[in-house]
Design a protein around this motif. Structure first.
Motif, short mmCIF file in Angstrom:
data_model
loop_
_atom_site.label_atom_id
_atom_site.label_comp_id
_atom_site.label_asym_id
_atom_site.label_seq_id
_atom_site.Cartn_x
_atom_site.Cartn_y
_atom_site.Cartn_z
N ALA A 1 0.88 -1.33 -0.03
CA ALA A 1 -0.02 0.12 0.11
C ALA A 1 0.89 1.26 -0.03
O ALA A 1 0.55 2.15 -0.60
CB ALA A 1 -0.76 0.06 1.30
N ALA A 2 2.07 1.16 0.80
CA ALA A 2 3.03 2.43 0.65
C ALA A 2 3.58 2.60 -0.67
O ALA A 2 3.59 3.81 -1.02
CB ALA A 2 4.11 2.04 1.62
N PHE A 3 3.87 1.55 -1.42
CA PHE A 3 4.23 1.64 -2.71
C PHE A 3 3.39 2.37 -3.63
O PHE A 3 3.64 3.19 -4.51
CB PHE A 3 4.85 0.49 -3.27
N LYS A 4 2.14 2.12 -3.41
CA LYS A 4 0.93 2.62 -4.19
C LYS A 4 0.92 4.17 -4.08
O LYS A 4 0.80 4.84 -4.78
CB LYS A 4 -0.33 1.98 -4.19
N GLU A 5 0.80 4.33 -2.58
CA GLU A 5 0.23 5.63 -2.16
C GLU A 5 1.49 6.70 -2.68
O GLU A 5 1.05 7.84 -2.83
CB GLU A 5 0.31 5.56 -0.50
N HIS A 6 2.86 6.26 -2.28
CA HIS A 6 4.03 7.01 -2.75
C HIS A 6 4.73 7.01 -4.12
O HIS A 6 5.68 7.41 -4.33
CB HIS A 6 5.13 6.64 -1.60
N HIS A 7 3.71 6.34 -4.98
CA HIS A 7 4.34 6.33 -6.44
C HIS A 7 5.41 5.58 -6.43
O HIS A 7 6.68 5.95 -7.12
CB HIS A 7 4.22 7.50 -7.17
N GLY A 8 5.65 4.47 -5.89
CA GLY A 8 6.77 3.67 -5.50
C GLY A 8 7.20 2.67 -6.91
O GLY A 8 7.94 1.79 -6.85
N LEU A 9 6.19 3.08 -7.82
CA LEU A 9 6.40 1.70 -8.90
C LEU A 9 6.11 2.81 -10.15
O LEU A 9 4.99 3.74 -10.12
CB LEU A 9 5.55 0.59 -8.99
N GLN A 10 6.62 2.31 -11.31
CA GLN A 10 6.41 3.10 -12.50
C GLN A 10 5.94 2.01 -13.79
O GLN A 10 4.78 1.76 -13.69
CB GLN A 10 7.59 3.92 -13.23
N CYS A 11 6.91 1.42 -14.07
CA CYS A 11 6.39 0.27 -14.97
C CYS A 11 6.00 -1.06 -14.05
O CYS A 11 5.37 -1.59 -14.64
CB CYS A 11 7.56 -0.12 -16.12
N GLY A 12 6.46 -1.07 -13.01
CA GLY A 12 6.19 -2.14 -12.23
C GLY A 12 7.04 -3.45 -12.24
O GLY A 12 6.75 -4.57 -11.12
#
Lengths: 256, 155
Positions: B90-101
């Motif tokens: 959830a933190a990765f989603k919230e803080h845009h911790g992924l681009q292409c994933g």
């Protein structure tokens, strides 16, 4: 990767018996051998897994000596702390996931010319124990990827006499994170020893001129080994590596 | 063929493998868990990072046969039991911790391993711990922010 058979011995004697087979090779943590096999630079017919052998694992200190089982991982050595310079070296090998699999015995048996552990073993005047003998560090490292180990001989443990002072300093090759040059210095019962990894075409070596200067109370200022025989590649020229050996030795002695 | 059994995200998984079968291939093809990615296949990128007996490991650089009897955790095991995102996810989603994933499964597994060892890592410690995880989009800044946020939340 070509296919191969697998044996999973649970003791050193079973492993030695399994390694007697034609085309058999030991697999420790696999962090070098598996990538090498993927590139088909090695194609053993049988892998003998050492990871299930309990007698090869663990760290114990007694009588001024630290004994590390050959199948002990870099992460375990890093966490131990009874030989701080050695733990610091282990904590900086590869990355955390590699350190959770790679082992001290595997690193020493491979003797990569840019590996970290050979410098610690040689500078500390450690002893490499195998299933059949004890090998002094000065006799163990023979050349690039070459050791005194016989075919089918397995490292069982490494004994480090705990030094009065020691330090390992390295400059990483920025892509691979192997040592571009690494220098381990240790002051033991017979004075300073200086071991250099990453620099020479012959693999790890003792820089005896620096040892003589240190043990004779002289200065290392301006000293560097001869660039002849140093690795010369896109990451650094032979002259640059020779220069780094001098710089890192002075840093290591200052930090020890 | 060699028969292996391991516990993956709490469930037993068995299969017959070749000697050369990599753990990542076993997880993707036999266990059907394709969340673990193969990025480089040369142990550099860390997209295949999983946990073996609680420790982060590159599953492209371990044989399935070596994992016989082990407890394995993969990215699929990071979600809550009801299927919602776990704290780190959830933190990765919230803080845009992924681009292409693509690197994200490995990043999340390394982050979980870091936070298990060190509940309150500094930014420098986070960056150092991620040395073996490469983000091709170079989105490290938000990955680090996400891990800091997850650390604060897990406290």
């Amino acid at each position: 990767m070509h296919n191969f058979d697998i044996e999973k011995p649970s003791s050193v004697s079973e492993a030695v018996a399994a390694l007697a087979a034609e085309g058999a090779q030991a697999l420790a943590g696999g962090q070098t051998l598996i990538p090498t096999m993927k590139q088909r630079l090695a194609a053993p017919e049988k892998l003998v897994l050492l990871s299930g052998i309990e007698e090869l694992k663990g760290i114990s200190a007694s009588g001024g000596k630290l004994t590390i089982g050959a199948a002990t991982t870099h992460a375990e050595v890093a966490a131990d702390g009874s030989y701080p310079a050695l733990s610091a070296l282990a904590a900086d090998i590869g990355d955390p996931a590699v350190r959770n699999r790679g082992t001290i015995g595997g690193s020493l048996a491979n003797n990569d010319p840019s590996a970290d552990y050979p410098a610690a073993v040689l500078a500390s005047n450690a002893v490499v124990n195998t299933n059949k003998r004890a090998i002094a560090a000065d006799d163990f490292f023979v050349g690039m990827f070459e050791t005194a180990l016989d075919e089918g001989e397995i490292i069982t443990s490494v004994e480090f006499p705990l030094p009065e002072a020691a330090s390992y300093q390295k400059i990483d090759q920025p892509a691979s994170r192997f040592a571009l040059v690494g220098v381990f210095v240790a002051k033991g019962a017979n004075g300073w020893r200086v071991a250099v990894t990453g620099a020479s075409n012959e693999g790890v070596f003792r820089w005896s001129a620096a040892e003589e200067a240190l043990n004779g109370g002289g200065s290392l200022e301006g000293m560097a080994p001869d660039a002849d025989g140093m690795i010369d590649d896109i990451h650094g020229s032979a002259a640059y590596r020779a220069h780094l050996v001098g710089v890192l030795t002075r840093r290591a002695v200052a930090a020890a | 063929m060699i028969s292996v059994t391991m516990t993956v995200n709490g469930k037993p998984v068995s299969g017959a493998v070749e000697g050369r079968t990599l753990l990542v291939d076993f997880l993707r093809e036999t266990a059907g868990l394709t969340g673990t990615h193969v990025g480089c296949d040369t142990s550099q990128c860390g997209a295949c990072t999983i946990h073996v007996n609680g420790r982060a490991v590159k599953s492209c650089t371990m044989l399935a046969a070596e994992a016989d009897g082990a407890e394995i955790a993969t990215i699929e095991g990071m979600a809550n039991p009801d299927g919602s995102l776990g704290v780190i996810q959830a933190a990765f989603k919230e803080h845009h911790g992924l681009q292409c994933g693509f690197c994200t499964p490995g990043m999340v597994m390394s982050a979980a391993s870091l936070l298990a060892e060190n509940r309150n890592p500094s930014e420098a410690e986070i960056r150092e711990y991620l040395e073996g995880n490469i983000c091709r989009c170079t989105g490290y800044h938000n990955i680090v922010k996400a891990i800091q946020a997850a650390a604060a939340q897990l406290g």
